[in-house]
Motif scaffolding. Sequence first.
Motif, PDB file in Angstrom:
ATOM      1  N   ALA A  92       0.838  -1.210   0.000  1.00 30.25           N
ATOM      2  CA  ALA A  92       0.000   0.000   0.000  1.00 30.25           C
ATOM      3  C   ALA A  92       0.868   1.254   0.000  1.00 30.25           C
ATOM      4  O   ALA A  92       0.501   2.272  -0.600  1.00 30.25           O
ATOM      5  CB  ALA A  92      -0.912   0.006   1.217  1.00 30.25           C
ATOM      6  N   THR A  97       4.096  -0.029  -4.025  1.00 36.73           N
ATOM      7  CA  THR A  97       3.515  -0.283  -5.342  1.00 36.73           C
ATOM      8  C   THR A  97       2.227   0.503  -5.552  1.00 36.73           C
ATOM      9  O   THR A  97       2.048   1.184  -6.574  1.00 36.73           O
ATOM     10  CB  THR A  97       3.224  -1.789  -5.511  1.00 36.73           C
ATOM     11  N   MET A  98       1.334   0.440  -4.562  1.00 44.49           N
ATOM     12  CA  MET A  98       0.057   1.137  -4.703  1.00 44.49           C
ATOM     13  C   MET A  98       0.217   2.643  -4.517  1.00 44.49           C
ATOM     14  O   MET A  98      -0.555   3.429  -5.073  1.00 44.49           O
ATOM     15  CB  MET A  98      -0.966   0.562  -3.726  1.00 44.49           C
ATOM     16  N   PHE A 107      -6.725  -5.519  -8.466  1.00 39.60           N
ATOM     17  CA  PHE A 107      -5.724  -4.503  -8.775  1.00 39.60           C
ATOM     18  C   PHE A 107      -5.190  -4.654 -10.204  1.00 39.60           C
ATOM     19  O   PHE A 107      -4.831  -3.679 -10.867  1.00 39.60           O
ATOM     20  CB  PHE A 107      -4.582  -4.590  -7.759  1.00 39.60           C
ATOM     21  N   LEU A 152      -9.003   2.066  -6.245  1.00 37.85           N
ATOM     22  CA  LEU A 152      -8.194   1.917  -5.040  1.00 37.85           C
ATOM     23  C   LEU A 152      -9.066   1.818  -3.792  1.00 37.85           C
ATOM     24  O   LEU A 152      -8.744   1.077  -2.856  1.00 37.85           O
ATOM     25  CB  LEU A 152      -7.212   3.080  -4.905  1.00 37.85           C
ATOM     26  N   TYR A 175      -8.678  -1.385  -1.332  1.00 36.01           N
ATOM     27  CA  TYR A 175      -8.416  -1.222   0.098  1.00 36.01           C
ATOM     28  C   TYR A 175      -9.528  -1.831   0.948  1.00 36.01           C
ATOM     29  O   TYR A 175      -9.263  -2.358   2.032  1.00 36.01           O
ATOM     30  CB  TYR A 175      -8.244   0.261   0.444  1.00 36.01           C
ATOM     31  N   ASN A 221       5.152  -3.144 -10.394  1.00 40.16           N
ATOM     32  CA  ASN A 221       3.949  -2.563 -10.972  1.00 40.16           C
ATOM     33  C   ASN A 221       3.506  -3.301 -12.231  1.00 40.16           C
ATOM     34  O   ASN A 221       2.595  -2.846 -12.928  1.00 40.16           O
ATOM     35  CB  ASN A 221       4.184  -1.081 -11.311  1.00 40.16           C
TER      36      ASN A 221
END
Length: 511
Positions: A324, A327-328, A399, A417, A421, A477
């Motif tokens: 989180a 990458t996110m 994702f 997102l 989450y 990614n």
Amino acid sequence: MASSLTKDAAEQEKTSPTSGGMTFFGHPFGLAPLFLTEMWERFSYYGMRALLVVYLISGGPDAKPGSQGGGLAMPEASSVAIYSIYVAMVYLLAMPGGWFGDRVWGPRKTVTIAASTIMAGHLLLAVPGKPTFFAGLALVAIGSGLLKSNISTMVGHLYDGPTDPRRDGGFTLFYIGINLGAFFAPLVIGTIGQEVNWHLGFGIAAAGMALGLMIFLWGTRHLDPKSSVVPTPLSAEERKATLTKALIWLGVAAVFYGIVGGAGLFTLNWALIPITLLGLIIPITVLLRIKRDKDLSDTEQTKVSGYIWFFVAAAAFWMIFDQAGSTMSTFAEKKTADNVFGIGFPSTWFQSVNPLWVMALAPVFAWLWVFLARRNSEPSTTVKFSMAMVLIGASFFVFAVPMGMAGDGTKVSPAWLLMIYMIQTMGELCLSPVGLSLTTKMAPKKYASQMLGVWFLAVTAGDCTTGLLSIAGVDMNGTGTIVFQAALCTLAGVAVWMYRKRIIALMGDVH
């Protein structure tokens, strides 16, 4: 079945001996200062963490066009590796933190020293410059490691043993405190750091930790007296031997890196690769050492064998979950729309989404476990872990969809997102508070605080796996990498479910 909150009223009214009859939402009042201390510590930590990757890439080729400069201008791959290893070290150092609580200072004194160290680290981060930045990261990691195991141990001290019916509920409340701090941190620290000045943001993190330290010192009178006791203090001979070993290893490291640096061969990987490998080797070594300890009873050793299943599942879970902030985070910074209804916001705000979901869903999950327990249908801890693994895998399958959509430069909706989450949070609530409580129940008496350090080593193993992949040049990614991780965790969840009866048998009287 897992511990629930459905016992009789007489048990529910038990309070801490130093609380004067006061309670905190039906729990011993000592939970209040621990709740607030952890909340402010998490405020400082998650605020800094929200800034970390975007600060590292700021001013460099991988930064978002038009973003604030003044960072360290590092490549994205190196930034992800540093982030992963930093987070891994925070949790790796929870193990020696537990050792200090068990054998040197006791939990209460260790937390006081830890909070002071974290505050000093954030103050160094607030000073511009690469040397002060990495020194500050090191101090925050050391302080967080000292604090983590011991403050959780003190929560456990407030209850009447592993069978206290309020225990799981107390850890869930404690977990909400963590997420209150984590929610507000990116909104305050993230916004100021990303939009005004990076180092001012780090300075606010220091102020948050200072407030947490003051609250802890005020609330120590409400804690259980056991929190001041050193359970198994070092003898004079052990102190001398431990100090000697530490100095020898420090000397070896100093000589080695002195030679590498003097030869002009030093690069960042000379630091990152050894640390990453240690983060994978140490958890395995520690678990084997505990398992082979002849001082443990047969029952304790059997429980440790059962615990290894949960440890491996948790490591795979955190490998995905902790991306989180890496990458996110970079996906949110560069490939996700940064406005809703024409209102813009910094990408660090996405770091507040998970704790917001936790606060929204934690009461629902707590109620659900109670509801099911009253009907003798509450899932066992093993089933909860299996559910967590499947959910975290599902989140990365989802994702992969916006990842593919953004391949042509299109910025995707923030809703993607938000949904990812939410799925991850549902998995987290099946694993993290349950895992903390489970660890305090299954820990051999000799390793009371250290076993909580072992629990946090699962995070180390997961994050070091991510760090090693980044160092090796794997595109974190990339859609293929995302799908592979999703499949791995889903299969792990299915394996835990298939072998649940065997795992439950190893857990003895803990379910």
